[in-house]
Design a protein around this motif. Structure first.
Motif, PDB file in Angstrom:
ATOM      1  N   ASP A 111       0.894  -1.181   0.019  1.00  0.00           N
ATOM      2  CA  ASP A 111      -0.046  -0.152  -0.057  1.00  0.00           C
ATOM      3  C   ASP A 111       0.834   1.288  -0.095  1.00  0.00           C
ATOM      4  O   ASP A 111       0.391   2.317  -0.342  1.00  0.00           O
ATOM      5  N   ARG A 112       2.043   1.249   0.519  1.00  0.00           N
ATOM      6  CA  ARG A 112       2.953   2.455   0.331  1.00  0.00           C
ATOM      7  C   ARG A 112       4.070   2.427  -0.664  1.00  0.00           C
ATOM      8  O   ARG A 112       4.782   3.312  -0.807  1.00  0.00           O
ATOM      9  N   LEU A 113       3.829   1.603  -1.780  1.00  0.00           N
ATOM     10  CA  LEU A 113       4.784   1.556  -2.880  1.00  0.00           C
ATOM     11  C   LEU A 113       4.436   2.873  -3.664  1.00  0.00           C
ATOM     12  O   LEU A 113       5.506   3.305  -4.231  1.00  0.00           O
ATOM     13  N   PRO A 114       3.189   3.584  -3.897  1.00  0.00           N
ATOM     14  CA  PRO A 114       3.172   4.713  -4.683  1.00  0.00           C
ATOM     15  C   PRO A 114       4.024   5.691  -3.971  1.00  0.00           C
ATOM     16  O   PRO A 114       4.596   6.623  -4.720  1.00  0.00           O
ATOM     17  N   GLN A 115       4.212   5.619  -2.766  1.00  0.00           N
ATOM     18  CA  GLN A 115       5.179   6.744  -1.912  1.00  0.00           C
ATOM     19  C   GLN A 115       6.743   6.175  -2.165  1.00  0.00           C
ATOM     20  O   GLN A 115       7.563   7.001  -2.358  1.00  0.00           O
ATOM     21  N   LEU A 116       6.985   4.949  -1.827  1.00  0.00           N
ATOM     22  CA  LEU A 116       8.337   4.311  -1.792  1.00  0.00           C
ATOM     23  C   LEU A 116       9.015   3.965  -3.334  1.00  0.00           C
ATOM     24  O   LEU A 116      10.113   4.022  -3.377  1.00  0.00           O
ATOM     25  N   PHE A 117       8.136   3.653  -4.246  1.00  0.00           N
ATOM     26  CA  PHE A 117       8.391   3.409  -5.697  1.00  0.00           C
ATOM     27  C   PHE A 117       7.840   4.274  -6.574  1.00  0.00           C
ATOM     28  O   PHE A 117       7.222   3.604  -7.327  1.00  0.00           O
ATOM     29  N   PRO A 118       7.689   5.553  -6.325  1.00  0.00           N
ATOM     30  CA  PRO A 118       6.933   6.451  -7.315  1.00  0.00           C
ATOM     31  C   PRO A 118       7.307   6.346  -8.877  1.00  0.00           C
ATOM     32  O   PRO A 118       6.305   6.750  -9.489  1.00  0.00           O
ATOM     33  N   HIS A 119       8.173   5.965  -9.427  1.00  0.00           N
ATOM     34  CA  HIS A 119       8.129   5.875 -10.810  1.00  0.00           C
ATOM     35  C   HIS A 119       7.336   4.666 -11.289  1.00  0.00           C
ATOM     36  O   HIS A 119       7.346   4.401 -12.592  1.00  0.00           O
ATOM     37  N   ARG A 120       6.884   3.706 -10.494  1.00  0.00           N
ATOM     38  CA  ARG A 120       6.076   2.571 -10.728  1.00  0.00           C
ATOM     39  C   ARG A 120       4.831   2.430  -9.600  1.00  0.00           C
ATOM     40  O   ARG A 120       4.769   1.705  -8.957  1.00  0.00           O
ATOM     41  N   PRO A 121       4.093   3.638  -9.537  1.00  0.00           N
ATOM     42  CA  PRO A 121       3.072   3.816  -8.658  1.00  0.00           C
ATOM     43  C   PRO A 121       2.055   2.747  -8.756  1.00  0.00           C
ATOM     44  O   PRO A 121       1.240   2.316  -7.766  1.00  0.00           O
ATOM     45  N   GLU A 122       1.852   1.997  -9.778  1.00  0.00           N
ATOM     46  CA  GLU A 122       0.890   0.990  -9.981  1.00  0.00           C
ATOM     47  C   GLU A 122       1.296  -0.463  -9.411  1.00  0.00           C
ATOM     48  O   GLU A 122       0.781  -1.306  -9.366  1.00  0.00           O
ATOM     49  N   SER A 123       2.654  -0.480  -8.983  1.00  0.00           N
ATOM     50  CA  SER A 123       3.258  -1.750  -8.679  1.00  0.00           C
ATOM     51  C   SER A 123       2.585  -2.395  -7.461  1.00  0.00           C
ATOM     52  O   SER A 123       2.765  -3.699  -7.376  1.00  0.00           O
ATOM     53  N   GLY A 124       1.896  -1.508  -6.825  1.00  0.00           N
ATOM     54  CA  GLY A 124       1.407  -2.456  -5.420  1.00  0.00           C
ATOM     55  C   GLY A 124       0.263  -3.118  -5.919  1.00  0.00           C
ATOM     56  O   GLY A 124      -0.009  -4.106  -5.286  1.00  0.00           O
ATOM     57  N   LYS A 125      -0.316  -3.270  -7.328  1.00  0.00           N
ATOM     58  CA  LYS A 125      -1.421  -3.883  -7.540  1.00  0.00           C
ATOM     59  C   LYS A 125      -0.707  -5.309  -7.722  1.00  0.00           C
ATOM     60  O   LYS A 125      -1.611  -6.404  -7.414  1.00  0.00           O
ATOM     61  N   LEU A 126       0.466  -5.448  -8.171  1.00  0.00           N
ATOM     62  CA  LEU A 126       1.076  -6.867  -8.478  1.00  0.00           C
ATOM     63  C   LEU A 126       0.903  -7.761  -7.155  1.00  0.00           C
ATOM     64  O   LEU A 126       0.676  -8.888  -7.360  1.00  0.00           O
ATOM     65  N   PHE A 127       1.178  -6.973  -6.073  1.00  0.00           N
ATOM     66  CA  PHE A 127       1.319  -7.839  -4.750  1.00  0.00           C
ATOM     67  C   PHE A 127      -0.333  -8.066  -4.210  1.00  0.00           C
ATOM     68  O   PHE A 127      -0.516  -9.050  -3.703  1.00  0.00           O
ATOM     69  N   HIS A 128      -0.948  -6.972  -4.538  1.00  0.00           N
ATOM     70  CA  HIS A 128      -2.346  -7.021  -3.992  1.00  0.00           C
ATOM     71  C   HIS A 128      -3.362  -8.349  -4.811  1.00  0.00           C
ATOM     72  O   HIS A 128      -3.885  -9.160  -4.239  1.00  0.00           O
TER      73      HIS A 128
END
Length: 197
Positions: A95-112
């Motif tokens: 859920d924090r990846l948009p903050q921590l990995f901003p050049h790929r903000p959609e990456s959290g969906k991979l884990f969700h």
């Protein structure tokens, strides 16, 4: 390119450092705990996911709660350490990846969408950060006593109920009393543990 650390620094981090069993009656300040985290956070994790969360147990009330969950052989260590860190992982780190990995903000969906991948990634990277935590503590002159002898379900219920946090391991922090050390255990030689292929 970085230069190799001096032999004194390598000794402090690795060869002279020991897992402590007994502690001097010397407090660890909030300033040192903040400095410890501020060093630890720079260690790399995959996709900068940074799933480790820390609870520093210092108050008598919190310590008594934690003692309910530790194995008998670790009671004295947890009771006498100036601070015991609960090194945990946030199971919803993504859920924090948009903050921590901003050049790929959609990456959290991979884990969700892949809970098994999320579980493996969170555990692996919080463990990695736990290793950085121990090394960072040693750079600040602190001693560590990492522990895995505890009831994880009990720790999670006592400290993380209703949250996505789950304990990884415990780590006593402070200034070790050398009288509590055992003789140093052996390590595997290069040829016993490594291959170059």
């Amino acid at each position: 390119m970085a230069e190799p650390l001096a032999s004194e620094a390598r000794r402090q981090l690795f060869t002279d450092a020991r897992s402590q069993n007994a502690w001097l009656d010397k407090p660890v300040s909030d300033i040192v705990l903040r400095e410890l985290y501020d060093l630890t956070k720079w260690g790399p994790t995959s996709m900068n996911c940074s799933p480790m969360r820390l609870v520093f147990v210092r108050s008598p009330h919190a310590r008594e709660r934690l003692l309910e969950a530790v194995s008998p052989g670790n009671v004295a260590k947890v009771r006498t350490a100036p601070v015991v860190a609960i090194v945990a992982q946030d199971t919803r780190f993504y859920d924090r990846l948009p903050q921590l990995f901003p050049h790929r903000p959609e990456s959290g969906k991979l884990f969700h969408d892949q809970p098994k991948l999320a579980e493996e990634t969170g555990f692996r990277n919080s463990s990695l950060q736990g290793g950085y935590f121990i090394l960072a503590a040693r750079t600040l002159g602190l001693d560590c006593g990492p522990l895995s002898g505890f009831n994880a379900e009990a720790v999670n219920t006592l400290f993380f109920d209703g949250t996505p946090l789950r304990v990884n391991f415990l780590c006593c922090l402070g200034y070790g009393d050398p009288r509590g050390l055992f003789p140093r255990s052996p390590r595997l030689a290069f040829d016993e543990a490594c291959r170059v292929i």
